[in-house]
Design a protein around this motif. Sequence first.
Motif, PDB file in Angstrom:
ATOM      1  N   ILE A  63     -11.381  -6.222  -3.981  1.00 35.72           N
ATOM      2  CA  ILE A  63     -11.211  -5.850  -5.403  1.00 35.72           C
ATOM      3  C   ILE A  63     -11.604  -4.395  -5.603  1.00 35.72           C
ATOM      4  O   ILE A  63     -10.897  -3.624  -6.241  1.00 35.72           O
ATOM      5  N   THR A  73     -11.782  -1.950  -3.459  1.00 38.01           N
ATOM      6  CA  THR A  73     -10.843  -1.023  -2.819  1.00 38.01           C
ATOM      7  C   THR A  73      -9.597  -0.864  -3.682  1.00 38.01           C
ATOM      8  O   THR A  73      -9.085   0.240  -3.868  1.00 38.01           O
ATOM      9  N   TYR A  74      -9.131  -1.989  -4.231  1.00 37.42           N
ATOM     10  CA  TYR A  74      -7.927  -1.959  -5.071  1.00 37.42           C
ATOM     11  C   TYR A  74      -8.141  -1.120  -6.325  1.00 37.42           C
ATOM     12  O   TYR A  74      -7.338  -0.242  -6.642  1.00 37.42           O
ATOM     13  N   VAL A  75      -9.247  -1.371  -7.049  1.00 35.40           N
ATOM     14  CA  VAL A  75      -9.436  -0.662  -8.329  1.00 35.40           C
ATOM     15  C   VAL A  75      -9.739   0.827  -8.131  1.00 35.40           C
ATOM     16  O   VAL A  75      -9.620   1.603  -9.070  1.00 35.40           O
ATOM     17  N   ILE A 121      -4.353  -3.047   1.003  1.00 32.05           N
ATOM     18  CA  ILE A 121      -5.753  -2.979   0.584  1.00 32.05           C
ATOM     19  C   ILE A 121      -6.671  -3.304   1.768  1.00 32.05           C
ATOM     20  O   ILE A 121      -7.675  -2.626   2.003  1.00 32.05           O
ATOM     21  N   LEU A 170      -6.967  -0.375   3.988  1.00 29.45           N
ATOM     22  CA  LEU A 170      -7.867   0.646   3.424  1.00 29.45           C
ATOM     23  C   LEU A 170      -9.327   0.229   3.557  1.00 29.45           C
ATOM     24  O   LEU A 170     -10.207   1.062   3.743  1.00 29.45           O
ATOM     25  N   ALA A 171      -9.583  -1.075   3.424  1.00 29.22           N
ATOM     26  CA  ALA A 171     -10.950  -1.591   3.454  1.00 29.22           C
ATOM     27  C   ALA A 171     -11.410  -1.894   4.884  1.00 29.22           C
ATOM     28  O   ALA A 171     -12.529  -2.357   5.078  1.00 29.22           O
ATOM     29  N   LEU A 195      -6.944 -12.546  -5.966  1.00 30.23           N
ATOM     30  CA  LEU A 195      -7.166 -11.236  -6.594  1.00 30.23           C
ATOM     31  C   LEU A 195      -6.462 -11.167  -7.942  1.00 30.23           C
ATOM     32  O   LEU A 195      -7.021 -10.630  -8.906  1.00 30.23           O
ATOM     33  N   ILE A 226      -8.517 -12.767 -10.709  1.00 32.22           N
ATOM     34  CA  ILE A 226      -9.624 -11.918 -11.162  1.00 32.22           C
ATOM     35  C   ILE A 226      -9.094 -10.727 -11.959  1.00 32.22           C
ATOM     36  O   ILE A 226      -9.611 -10.397 -13.030  1.00 32.22           O
ATOM     37  N   LEU A 227      -8.007 -10.123 -11.464  1.00 23.85           N
ATOM     38  CA  LEU A 227      -7.459  -8.946 -12.155  1.00 23.85           C
ATOM     39  C   LEU A 227      -6.889  -9.308 -13.517  1.00 23.85           C
ATOM     40  O   LEU A 227      -7.017  -8.542 -14.476  1.00 23.85           O
TER      41      LEU A 227
END
Lengths: 488, 100
Positions: A361, A363-365, B16, B19-20, B36, B39-40
């Motif tokens: 989450i 990383t996404y935001v 994502i 990236l993480a 996700l 939650i979003l």
Amino acid sequence: MTDLTKMTLAGALDGMAKGEFSSVDLTEAHITACEAATGLNAFITPTFDLARAQAAASDMRRKSGDVGRLEGAPLGMKDLFCTEGVKTTAASKILGDFTPPYESTVSANMKADGMVMLGKLNLDQFAMGSANETSCFGPVINPWRNGEDLVPGGSSGGSASAVAADLCLGATATDTGGSIRQPASFTGTVGIKPTYGRCSRYGIVAFASSLDQAGPIAKTVEDAAILLQSMAGYDAKDSTSLNETVPDWRAACGQSVKGLRVGVPKEYTIDGMPKEIEDLWAEGIEWMRDAGAEIVDVSLPHTKYALPVYYVVAPAEASSNLARYDGMRYGLRVDGENLADTYERTRTEGFGDEVRRRIMIGTYVLSAGYYDAYYLRAQKVRTKIADDFRNAWETCDVLLTPTAPSAAFAVGRKINDPVQMYLNDVFTVTANLAGLPGISVPAALDGSGLPLGLQIIGKALDESTVFTAAGALEKAAGFTAKPSKWWS
Amino acid sequence: MAEPQHGVSSTDVKKIARLARLHVEDSQCGAIAADLNGILAWIEQLAEVDVEGVEPMTSAVAMKAPMRADVVTTGGIRDLILANAPKSDDGFFVVPRSVE
């Protein structure tokens, strides 16, 4: 001799000062209690030999007249505080056998004040959770029962459980969204999160740096004041540490609340909250009125946005903080085909589900194209939430609210929707976002015999008034119930 | 699992995760995307708040970043720093080859 584990911290310090018993006596009594309570799973790493040595050294110091604020008191340390030479895990697999070569400032302050450390306490992994079920060392069990095993709350579940079960005289904890106050409410203990910046974050495993704050979980409001007095203080090693004097909080506990303006924010209720909690809140208001306080209705209109803000800001900061776990310098390494594969395997195996979810989450935001819509907007709403409090302080001195929207619930309760779990922190998270001190005081048992807490939130740096109000609440509630000792 | 019209897709999940520095199996992407998105969607309510002209809050307590003298404050503790390394040799961390 009386059962030394039943004493309060204040009582035990007093007893040692009068020579009624030694730190060794006190420490042995608590070690015996800890050894009988392994079923609670409150400790990750017991340090009983270290505790015995510290207790003996404390008794020697006392003989020479060198008596610190916590002299000889056996306490527990949340396993999020780095402790020199003692394994520190954050309840994670990724830290492996990490053994810090340095001491966190908070634990160093307590050591300098004569603390005896019984061990490192279990928690939610990286302090992410509200039930202490995300620990890779298994869940902590609440000493309070309702026919089945209950969670102690989280993330400081080991701290809360250990204090409630009389395994230690008090414990350190940390609070990013409610992780001191919600477990305190679930276990019939007192927990305070001070103003952001009161306790140094140096050497505390970072979760969300703009929200993380250390504080104690204790048996009484006065004990919490004694512990916080030792933990707090300016530290040049934390750039957000507040260079402010630490007042005598213990002295604030017994003060009168006559004329104190207690705000009651109408927004602190949610759908599905048990009526018992509503009723207890109303009773708390009456207690404060009877003690001479003036009750003021206030509005904090952005309260409902606090949790969504938190679930943008905290994961964003966490994804950044947890980037350091790369398997190269310390902790777990899972070898892969190349460097990138090694990183990914290490982090995927080393982090639990909830930690990975929050990293994703976050990383996404923070990613290109979404930063403004999520992260920047959340920071702006955070300003509005802090402004709500600033407006409230024009008409009141402290706020009185429930601590949590429920009592402790069953271990292993299947939560498929993470948002439902996040609601545990609905009344506590606002104080983190605004950087304000908040305390949970045990106020009553619910219909099924489980403790419920009430929360006092105060102005920044005004822990003194928070302790005064909490002391009055504690006195009026007269909460003396203890869980029946089923675990040994 | 059906992919949402808006929000995070399976492809986004892969991106994502990359990236993480997390590994995600193709078979897990749909479930993670749904998780996700749940939650979003809940976070979306922040769009209701009028934040026109509001400064973002970046620090819990308003204070200036403290300055300190630019001097060496610690050092000479190589062995302590290496003590927790998964692999070390001759005073160095040993890491996977990163330059071919």
